[in-house]
Design an enzyme around this catalytic site. Sequence first.
Site, PDB file in Angstrom:
ATOM      1  N   GLY A 107       0.826  -1.197   0.000  1.00  0.00           N
ATOM      2  CA  GLY A 107       0.000   0.000   0.000  1.00  0.00           C
ATOM      3  C   GLY A 107       0.856   1.241   0.000  1.00  0.00           C
ATOM      4  O   GLY A 107       2.086   1.176   0.066  1.00  0.00           O
ATOM      5  N   GLY A 109       0.695   5.800   0.895  1.00  0.00           N
ATOM      6  CA  GLY A 109      -0.036   6.902   1.498  1.00  0.00           C
ATOM      7  C   GLY A 109       0.468   8.232   0.988  1.00  0.00           C
ATOM      8  O   GLY A 109       1.023   8.341  -0.108  1.00  0.00           O
ATOM      9  N   THR A 111       2.964  10.077   1.908  1.00  0.00           N
ATOM     10  CA  THR A 111       4.418  10.269   1.801  1.00  0.00           C
ATOM     11  C   THR A 111       5.166   9.010   1.408  1.00  0.00           C
ATOM     12  O   THR A 111       6.176   9.078   0.710  1.00  0.00           O
ATOM     13  CB  THR A 111       4.977  10.769   3.150  1.00  0.00           C
ATOM     14  OG1 THR A 111       4.278  11.941   3.546  1.00  0.00           O
ATOM     15  CG2 THR A 111       6.465  11.076   3.063  1.00  0.00           C
ATOM     16  N   LYS A 112       4.694   7.842   1.848  1.00  0.00           N
ATOM     17  CA  LYS A 112       5.510   6.631   1.744  1.00  0.00           C
ATOM     18  C   LYS A 112       4.785   5.518   0.999  1.00  0.00           C
ATOM     19  O   LYS A 112       3.559   5.520   0.898  1.00  0.00           O
ATOM     20  CB  LYS A 112       5.873   6.127   3.152  1.00  0.00           C
ATOM     21  CG  LYS A 112       6.759   7.078   3.940  1.00  0.00           C
ATOM     22  CD  LYS A 112       6.801   6.711   5.405  1.00  0.00           C
ATOM     23  CE  LYS A 112       5.446   6.916   6.055  1.00  0.00           C
ATOM     24  NZ  LYS A 112       5.472   6.771   7.512  1.00  0.00           N
ATOM     25  N   VAL A 114       4.753   1.205   1.026  1.00  0.00           N
ATOM     26  CA  VAL A 114       5.119   0.060   1.865  1.00  0.00           C
ATOM     27  C   VAL A 114       5.044  -1.206   1.025  1.00  0.00           C
ATOM     28  O   VAL A 114       4.069  -1.436   0.306  1.00  0.00           O
ATOM     29  CB  VAL A 114       4.184  -0.059   3.084  1.00  0.00           C
ATOM     30  CG1 VAL A 114       4.622  -1.222   3.971  1.00  0.00           C
ATOM     31  CG2 VAL A 114       4.161   1.238   3.886  1.00  0.00           C
ATOM     32  N   LYS A 128       9.661   0.301   3.973  1.00  0.00           N
ATOM     33  CA  LYS A 128       9.079   1.640   3.822  1.00  0.00           C
ATOM     34  C   LYS A 128      10.086   2.524   3.107  1.00  0.00           C
ATOM     35  O   LYS A 128      11.257   2.597   3.498  1.00  0.00           O
ATOM     36  CB  LYS A 128       8.765   2.259   5.185  1.00  0.00           C
ATOM     37  CG  LYS A 128       7.408   1.902   5.746  1.00  0.00           C
ATOM     38  CD  LYS A 128       7.106   2.769   6.959  1.00  0.00           C
ATOM     39  CE  LYS A 128       5.775   2.365   7.588  1.00  0.00           C
ATOM     40  NZ  LYS A 128       5.453   3.253   8.739  1.00  0.00           N
ATOM     41  N   ASP A 240      -1.683  11.953  13.394  1.00  0.00           N
ATOM     42  CA  ASP A 240      -2.564  11.294  12.424  1.00  0.00           C
ATOM     43  C   ASP A 240      -3.055   9.984  13.031  1.00  0.00           C
ATOM     44  O   ASP A 240      -2.667   8.898  12.623  1.00  0.00           O
ATOM     45  CB  ASP A 240      -1.821  11.058  11.113  1.00  0.00           C
ATOM     46  CG  ASP A 240      -2.742  10.570  10.002  1.00  0.00           C
ATOM     47  OD1 ASP A 240      -3.975  10.719  10.152  1.00  0.00           O
ATOM     48  OD2 ASP A 240      -2.248  10.045   8.995  1.00  0.00           O
TER      49      ASP A 240
END
Length: 467
Positions: A107, A109, A111-112, A114, A128, A240
């Site tokens: 997945g 997001g 910024t990163k 994985v 990551k 978050d």
Amino acid sequence: MAAAAAAAVGRAWRGARLSAAALLALLALALLALLALTAGRGGGGSGVGQPGSPPPPPPLPPGLREELRQRRRDLRRLEAAAGGGEAVTGGLGCGDLSLATGVSVLGWGFTKVVARAALAGGGAVALKSVHGAGREVRQCVQRYGAPAGCRRLAAYKLLKEVTLLQRLRHPGIVQLHGQCYDNSGDPEIRVTAMLELGSPLEMIQLLQTPWEERFKICLSLVELLFYLAHSPLGSIVLLDFQPRQFVMVDGNLKVTDMDDASTEELSCKEDSDCTLDFPTKSFPLNCSAVGKCEGINEKKNLFNAYRYFFTYLLPHSAPSALRPFLSDILNATGDLRYGINETRKAFEKVLHLYKSGLYLQKRPLLLKDYISLKGFRMVEGEDYKCWPSYSHLGCLLSVHSAEEAAAICNSQLQCQSFIITQQKTWTGRPLASFQSSLTDLIPDANAVVYVKRSASSGKDFRDNEIT
């Protein structure tokens, strides 16, 4: 190859017709390119001054340079907050990363990205790295037009997360197994964190699990928040705070995303500067003598735990005698009358009542209405279902004793018999299997079958034997 893969991913985000599967494939390609680049460089080395090396990149825009300086300062401040304490770096490095195989994207997001990867020595880890096509990098490129510098800016968030994971040790925080860091003198930092591999937290599935397992999740979360409130780095807030920031590892809840965590408490001059706002509620807090909003990090974490976890997982299908205690927890955390210390004590009280069986006091004794057949167990097979059961084939529930199992059996119209199994839950309580009829019995010296006397009508049952 790495630059081409990154460019392909960037084009993919702009292409409206690209499928999710194709995007996953491109992200995996970018990660594989990173592994190849790391192997080629041996995890470091600037390459500056070598024959055929590319010309130095153009200077970064002033605004981007200022953002980079700010993130560097934040990272140094975080490292200083550790007070020189021992950092756990993990045993894996760039060499292990270069030998990793079977990379597949899990997945991504803001910024990163994985991915999952298999290690050469066995086992698997989560990788990551900066998501070069993620929203943070894209928005930065739109502002400054400097892709490499923007990826470096995003990399500081991952470096911050690695720094936190090196210094925070708790069962509720995902474990850092290692990292690969390549700062080769160009505007970009290449960093990959190698983490404990978990599975995403699925709230819908959790709602279908037995109450005892849901209570374990909430208790684990309380223990984590207690640690964060008293961590070696000071009080830490998860800015978050969402269920998606957590994973399950071997049945245990762990926070896996720490790049938005903060050790800074809000500065203030007066109490009116210290209002803690949520979409449906606001809480006034006090401004301390040192100019900080008292307990704001702890209280923000706690209310988020209440609204995302406690509200959904605590009350449903809980033992009736424990519901008043659980209601007190929900009310006190929902109004922030409790801090994390009081919340932890309240959870420990519920756990004690549950494990000890004290919540069963003042109940009528019903086991006398059952015949016990010692030395036998029932043939395992599909039977009537109950909710929430530990087995999808029948009715398998956690009990404190045979007496509580008798009460459960009496409350279910289908139930005619039960057996206390050798299986235990995380609290040490046994599981009882409930049956709608007395099926074939198998000799078992360590087992006892309990049959309703009303169900034994017409059969020659006597306590302790079957004829």
